[in-house]
Design a protein around this motif. Sequence first.
Motif, short mmCIF file in Angstrom:
data_model
loop_
_atom_site.label_atom_id
_atom_site.label_comp_id
_atom_site.label_asym_id
_atom_site.label_seq_id
_atom_site.Cartn_x
_atom_site.Cartn_y
_atom_site.Cartn_z
N ALA A 109 5.22 26.57 -24.87
CA ALA A 109 4.48 25.30 -24.86
C ALA A 109 3.03 25.51 -24.45
O ALA A 109 2.70 26.40 -23.67
CB ALA A 109 5.14 24.32 -23.89
N ALA A 110 2.20 24.65 -25.00
CA ALA A 110 0.81 24.51 -24.57
C ALA A 110 0.61 23.02 -24.35
O ALA A 110 0.86 22.20 -25.24
CB ALA A 110 -0.16 25.03 -25.62
N VAL A 111 0.18 22.66 -23.15
CA VAL A 111 0.01 21.26 -22.77
C VAL A 111 -1.43 21.03 -22.38
O VAL A 111 -2.02 21.84 -21.65
CB VAL A 111 0.94 20.89 -21.58
N LEU A 112 -1.99 19.92 -22.86
CA LEU A 112 -3.34 19.52 -22.48
C LEU A 112 -3.28 18.11 -21.94
O LEU A 112 -2.85 17.19 -22.62
CB LEU A 112 -4.29 19.57 -23.69
N VAL A 113 -3.69 17.94 -20.70
CA VAL A 113 -3.82 16.62 -20.08
C VAL A 113 -5.32 16.38 -19.98
O VAL A 113 -6.01 17.04 -19.21
CB VAL A 113 -3.16 16.57 -18.69
N ASN A 114 -5.84 15.44 -20.77
CA ASN A 114 -7.29 15.34 -20.89
C ASN A 114 -7.86 13.98 -20.52
O ASN A 114 -8.96 13.65 -20.94
CB ASN A 114 -7.72 15.71 -22.31
N ASP A 115 -7.13 13.20 -19.73
CA ASP A 115 -7.64 11.89 -19.36
C ASP A 115 -6.99 11.47 -18.04
O ASP A 115 -5.84 11.82 -17.80
CB ASP A 115 -7.31 10.88 -20.46
N PRO A 116 -7.69 10.72 -17.20
CA PRO A 116 -7.08 10.30 -15.94
C PRO A 116 -6.08 9.16 -16.09
O PRO A 116 -5.36 8.85 -15.14
CB PRO A 116 -8.28 9.88 -15.09
N ALA A 117 -5.99 8.53 -17.25
CA ALA A 117 -5.08 7.40 -17.44
C ALA A 117 -3.65 7.89 -17.62
O ALA A 117 -3.40 8.95 -18.20
CB ALA A 117 -5.51 6.59 -18.66
N LEU A 118 -2.71 7.10 -17.13
CA LEU A 118 -1.30 7.38 -17.36
C LEU A 118 -0.94 6.74 -18.69
O LEU A 118 -0.45 5.63 -18.77
CB LEU A 118 -0.43 6.82 -16.23
N ASP A 119 -1.24 7.48 -19.74
CA ASP A 119 -1.16 6.95 -21.09
C ASP A 119 -0.78 8.08 -22.03
O ASP A 119 -1.12 9.24 -21.78
CB ASP A 119 -2.53 6.37 -21.47
N ALA A 120 -0.11 7.76 -23.12
CA ALA A 120 0.31 8.78 -24.08
C ALA A 120 -0.88 9.52 -24.69
O ALA A 120 -0.78 10.69 -25.04
CB ALA A 120 1.15 8.15 -25.19
N ARG A 121 -2.02 8.84 -24.80
CA ARG A 121 -3.22 9.49 -25.36
C ARG A 121 -3.77 10.57 -24.43
O ARG A 121 -4.57 11.40 -24.85
CB ARG A 121 -4.30 8.46 -25.64
N SER A 122 -3.36 10.58 -23.18
CA SER A 122 -3.82 11.57 -22.21
C SER A 122 -3.09 12.89 -22.32
O SER A 122 -3.46 13.86 -21.69
CB SER A 122 -3.65 11.03 -20.79
N LEU A 123 -2.02 12.91 -23.11
CA LEU A 123 -1.14 14.07 -23.17
C LEU A 123 -1.08 14.63 -24.58
O LEU A 123 -0.85 13.89 -25.54
CB LEU A 123 0.27 13.66 -22.73
#
Length: 160
Positions: A109-123
Amino acid sequence: MGVGLAAVLAGCGGGFGNFFQGGERSQEATAEMHAQERERLPGSGQDGTIWDLFTNVDPPSTTVEVNRYIWNAALEVLDFLPVQTVDPFSGVIVTGFGTPPGGGRAYRAAVLVNDPALDARSLNVALMTQGGPASRETVRAVEDAILTRARQLRIRDRGM
Protein backbone atom coordinates in the motif's frame (compact mmCIF):
# COMPACT_ATOMS: atom_id res chain seq x y z
CA MET A 1 36.16 45.26 -31.97
CA GLY A 2 36.16 43.98 -28.36
CA VAL A 3 35.60 47.52 -27.02
CA GLY A 4 32.61 47.98 -29.36
CA LEU A 5 31.07 44.66 -28.22
CA ALA A 6 31.59 45.61 -24.59
CA ALA A 7 29.91 48.98 -25.19
CA VAL A 8 26.91 47.31 -26.86
CA LEU A 9 26.54 44.78 -24.05
CA ALA A 10 26.91 47.46 -21.39
CA GLY A 11 24.24 49.59 -23.07
CA CYS A 12 21.76 46.70 -23.33
CA GLY A 13 22.02 45.31 -19.83
CA GLY A 14 22.77 48.33 -17.72
CA GLY A 15 26.45 47.37 -17.26
CA PHE A 16 28.44 44.17 -17.04
CA GLY A 17 27.25 43.40 -13.50
CA ASN A 18 23.61 43.37 -14.54
CA PHE A 19 24.39 41.42 -17.71
CA PHE A 20 26.12 38.58 -15.92
CA GLN A 21 23.95 38.61 -12.77
CA GLY A 22 20.56 39.02 -14.41
CA GLY A 23 19.85 42.59 -13.30
CA GLU A 24 16.49 44.18 -12.62
CA ARG A 25 15.52 44.37 -16.26
CA SER A 26 15.97 40.66 -16.84
CA GLN A 27 14.12 39.77 -13.62
CA GLU A 28 11.20 41.97 -14.65
CA ALA A 29 11.28 40.51 -18.16
CA THR A 30 11.31 36.98 -16.73
CA ALA A 31 8.36 37.73 -14.45
CA GLU A 32 6.44 39.20 -17.39
CA MET A 33 7.30 36.17 -19.51
CA HIS A 34 5.99 33.84 -16.77
CA ALA A 35 2.77 35.84 -16.47
CA GLN A 36 2.20 35.71 -20.24
CA GLU A 37 2.89 31.99 -20.32
CA ARG A 38 0.37 31.35 -17.51
CA GLU A 39 -2.30 33.35 -19.32
CA ARG A 40 -1.92 31.13 -22.37
CA LEU A 41 -2.23 27.90 -20.38
CA PRO A 42 -5.63 26.35 -19.67
CA GLY A 43 -6.70 26.98 -16.09
CA SER A 44 -5.00 30.39 -16.10
CA GLY A 45 -2.76 30.34 -13.07
CA GLN A 46 -3.62 26.84 -11.88
CA ASP A 47 -1.10 25.17 -14.18
CA GLY A 48 2.57 25.96 -13.90
CA THR A 49 5.29 26.32 -16.43
CA ILE A 50 8.62 24.60 -16.77
CA TRP A 51 10.18 27.67 -15.19
CA ASP A 52 8.28 27.06 -11.94
CA LEU A 53 10.64 24.15 -11.30
CA PHE A 54 13.44 26.66 -10.79
CA THR A 55 11.57 29.01 -8.48
CA ASN A 56 10.67 28.39 -4.87
CA VAL A 57 7.07 29.54 -4.68
CA ASP A 58 6.28 28.20 -1.21
CA PRO A 59 8.14 29.31 1.89
CA PRO A 60 10.45 26.61 3.26
CA SER A 61 8.33 26.29 6.40
CA THR A 62 5.24 25.20 4.42
CA THR A 63 4.06 21.70 5.29
CA VAL A 64 1.03 19.66 4.33
CA GLU A 65 -1.53 19.49 7.11
CA VAL A 66 -2.55 15.93 7.86
CA ASN A 67 -5.72 14.75 9.59
CA ARG A 68 -4.46 12.88 12.62
CA TYR A 69 -7.49 10.59 12.79
CA ILE A 70 -7.09 9.43 9.19
CA TRP A 71 -3.33 9.09 9.71
CA ASN A 72 -3.70 6.91 12.81
CA ALA A 73 -6.58 4.94 11.29
CA ALA A 74 -4.50 4.15 8.19
CA LEU A 75 -1.67 2.85 10.36
CA GLU A 76 -4.12 0.73 12.41
CA VAL A 77 -6.07 -0.70 9.46
CA LEU A 78 -2.90 -1.55 7.54
CA ASP A 79 -0.95 -2.80 10.57
CA PHE A 80 -0.52 -6.24 8.93
CA LEU A 81 1.70 -4.63 6.28
CA PRO A 82 5.37 -3.92 7.07
CA VAL A 83 5.92 -0.15 7.07
CA GLN A 84 8.76 0.99 4.80
CA THR A 85 8.35 4.77 4.83
CA VAL A 86 6.35 7.06 7.08
CA ASP A 87 6.41 10.83 6.72
CA PRO A 88 3.78 12.66 8.80
CA PHE A 89 4.94 16.03 7.45
CA SER A 90 4.03 15.16 3.86
CA GLY A 91 1.28 12.69 4.77
CA VAL A 92 2.82 9.65 3.06
CA ILE A 93 2.79 6.03 4.26
CA VAL A 94 4.44 3.34 2.10
CA THR A 95 4.36 -0.32 3.05
CA GLY A 96 5.91 -3.52 1.83
CA PHE A 97 4.02 -6.65 0.84
CA GLY A 98 1.96 -8.39 3.49
CA THR A 99 -1.00 -10.73 3.67
CA PRO A 100 -4.16 -9.61 5.50
CA PRO A 101 -5.46 -11.84 8.30
CA GLY A 102 -7.57 -14.60 6.75
CA GLY A 103 -6.48 -13.62 3.22
CA GLY A 104 -4.34 -15.42 0.72
CA ARG A 105 -3.16 -12.58 -1.51
CA ALA A 106 -0.29 -10.28 -0.56
CA TYR A 107 -0.79 -6.53 -0.88
CA ARG A 108 1.42 -3.47 -0.80
CA ALA A 109 0.00 0.00 0.00
CA ALA A 110 0.82 3.63 -0.54
CA VAL A 111 -1.32 6.07 1.42
CA LEU A 112 -1.46 9.84 1.09
CA VAL A 113 -3.29 11.95 3.66
CA ASN A 114 -3.23 15.43 2.19
CA ASP A 115 -5.80 17.52 4.03
CA PRO A 116 -6.65 18.31 7.65
CA ALA A 117 -10.37 17.57 7.11
CA LEU A 118 -11.87 14.26 8.15
CA ASP A 119 -13.17 13.69 4.66
CA ALA A 120 -12.82 11.08 1.92
CA ARG A 121 -11.07 13.67 -0.29
CA SER A 122 -8.26 13.82 2.29
CA LEU A 123 -7.34 10.18 1.72
CA ASN A 124 -5.71 8.55 -1.31
CA VAL A 125 -4.91 4.85 -1.22
CA ALA A 126 -3.05 2.83 -3.84
CA LEU A 127 -2.88 -0.95 -3.44
CA MET A 128 -0.68 -3.31 -5.42
CA THR A 129 -0.63 -7.07 -5.58
CA GLN A 130 2.34 -9.02 -6.80
CA GLY A 131 0.48 -9.36 -10.11
CA GLY A 132 -0.31 -5.64 -10.53
CA PRO A 133 -2.80 -3.09 -9.23
CA ALA A 134 -5.50 -4.28 -6.84
CA SER A 135 -9.12 -4.09 -7.92
CA ARG A 136 -11.01 -0.85 -7.42
CA GLU A 137 -13.43 -2.64 -5.06
CA THR A 138 -10.55 -3.71 -2.81
CA VAL A 139 -9.11 -0.19 -2.73
CA ARG A 140 -12.57 1.22 -1.93
CA ALA A 141 -13.02 -1.30 0.91
CA VAL A 142 -9.66 -0.29 2.43
CA GLU A 143 -10.51 3.42 2.10
CA ASP A 144 -13.90 2.82 3.76
CA ALA A 145 -12.26 0.87 6.59
CA ILE A 146 -9.74 3.67 7.19
CA LEU A 147 -12.40 6.39 7.17
CA THR A 148 -14.70 4.38 9.47
CA ARG A 149 -11.86 3.83 11.92
CA ALA A 150 -10.91 7.53 11.73
CA ARG A 151 -14.47 8.52 12.66
CA GLN A 152 -14.41 6.04 15.56
CA LEU A 153 -11.15 7.58 16.83
CA ARG A 154 -12.60 11.08 16.65
CA ILE A 155 -15.75 10.03 18.51
CA ARG A 156 -13.63 8.35 21.18
CA ASP A 157 -11.51 11.49 21.62
CA ARG A 158 -14.54 13.72 21.98
CA GLY A 159 -16.14 11.36 24.50
CA MET A 160 -19.34 11.03 22.51
